[in-house]
Design a protein around this motif. Structure first.
Motif, short mmCIF file in Angstrom:
data_model
loop_
_atom_site.label_atom_id
_atom_site.label_comp_id
_atom_site.label_asym_id
_atom_site.label_seq_id
_atom_site.Cartn_x
_atom_site.Cartn_y
_atom_site.Cartn_z
N PHE A 1 49.77 12.95 34.21
CA PHE A 1 50.81 13.86 34.36
C PHE A 1 50.78 15.69 34.70
N ILE A 2 51.02 16.18 35.70
CA ILE A 2 50.94 16.66 36.63
C ILE A 2 51.48 17.76 36.64
N PRO A 3 51.44 19.06 35.96
CA PRO A 3 52.40 20.44 35.59
C PRO A 3 52.51 21.15 37.11
N PHE A 4 53.52 21.71 36.98
CA PHE A 4 54.34 21.68 38.18
C PHE A 4 55.04 23.30 38.54
N GLU A 5 54.75 24.41 39.54
CA GLU A 5 55.32 26.26 38.60
C GLU A 5 56.17 25.76 40.05
N ILE A 6 57.48 26.42 40.00
CA ILE A 6 58.46 26.60 41.17
C ILE A 6 59.07 28.45 41.10
N MET A 7 59.32 28.92 42.32
CA MET A 7 60.04 29.92 42.46
C MET A 7 60.55 30.53 42.66
N GLY A 8 61.17 31.46 42.41
CA GLY A 8 62.69 31.81 43.12
C GLY A 8 63.65 30.74 42.74
N LYS A 9 64.90 30.33 44.16
CA LYS A 9 65.88 30.02 43.93
C LYS A 9 65.82 28.80 43.19
N PRO A 10 64.70 28.36 43.78
CA PRO A 10 64.65 26.78 43.31
C PRO A 10 64.21 26.30 41.95
N ALA A 11 63.65 27.33 41.51
CA ALA A 11 63.29 27.32 40.17
C ALA A 11 64.74 28.09 39.41
N GLU A 12 65.81 28.70 39.83
CA GLU A 12 66.70 28.17 38.88
C GLU A 12 67.27 27.15 38.78
N TYR A 13 67.90 25.97 39.96
CA TYR A 13 68.34 25.13 40.28
C TYR A 13 67.20 24.20 39.35
#
Length: 144
Positions: free
Chosen positions: A48-60
């Motif tokens: 189980f691998i945590p991740f973060e994504i930023m910007g427009k891809p985060a909203e998607y």
């Protein structure tokens, strides 16, 4: 080079927050990925691998992807450090800093458990052909 591509299922609905001051969107979640080997008893282990994504891809991610969705994530491995408030020890953990995320299944196939008959192609061979679509030819017809 620090580049990773992971395919797995979201373990929960992504959480969306905005960075104070800049207003940049950040979505965080984790992805379940089966290891590529099977144990002697026939079971597989899952990471189980945590991740973060930023910007427009985060909203998607936050608006259109939910728990259980099969996704591909592309990004890099990051190590964060923090001080444990209970033990006052320095701790380190790994996460994926995602740049891109892509859903690998449609909403309809997710709603029906991936068994959406509407999208299964049906094939009937044309008249005079065998089921694989080939016709018999004579060796004399071959130009070589």
């Amino acid at each position: 080079m620090n580049h990773v591509v992971i395919i797995g299922r979201l373990t929960r609905d992504p959480e969306l927050r905005y960075i104070p001051g800049t207003g940049t969107a950040v979505a965080s979640c984790s992805i379940a990925v089966d290891r590529d080997y099977t144990k002697k008893d026939g079971t597989k282990e899952t990471d189980f691998i945590p991740f973060e994504i930023m910007g427009k891809p985060a909203e998607y991610t936050a608006n259109y992807l939910n728990k259980g969705r099969l996704v591909a994530i592309q990004g890099s491995v990051r190590f964060d450090r923090y001080i444990d408030q209970n033990t006052n020890e320095a701790k380190t953990y790994a996460k994926i800093a995602a740049k891109n995320i892509e859903s690998l299944e449609s909403n309809k196939s997710k709603e029906t458990g991936g068994n959406n008959k509407e999208f299964e192609p049906s094939f009937e061979p044309p008249q005079g052909l065998d089921p694989q679509g080939f016709t018999a030819i004579d060796d004399d017809d071959i130009p070589f």
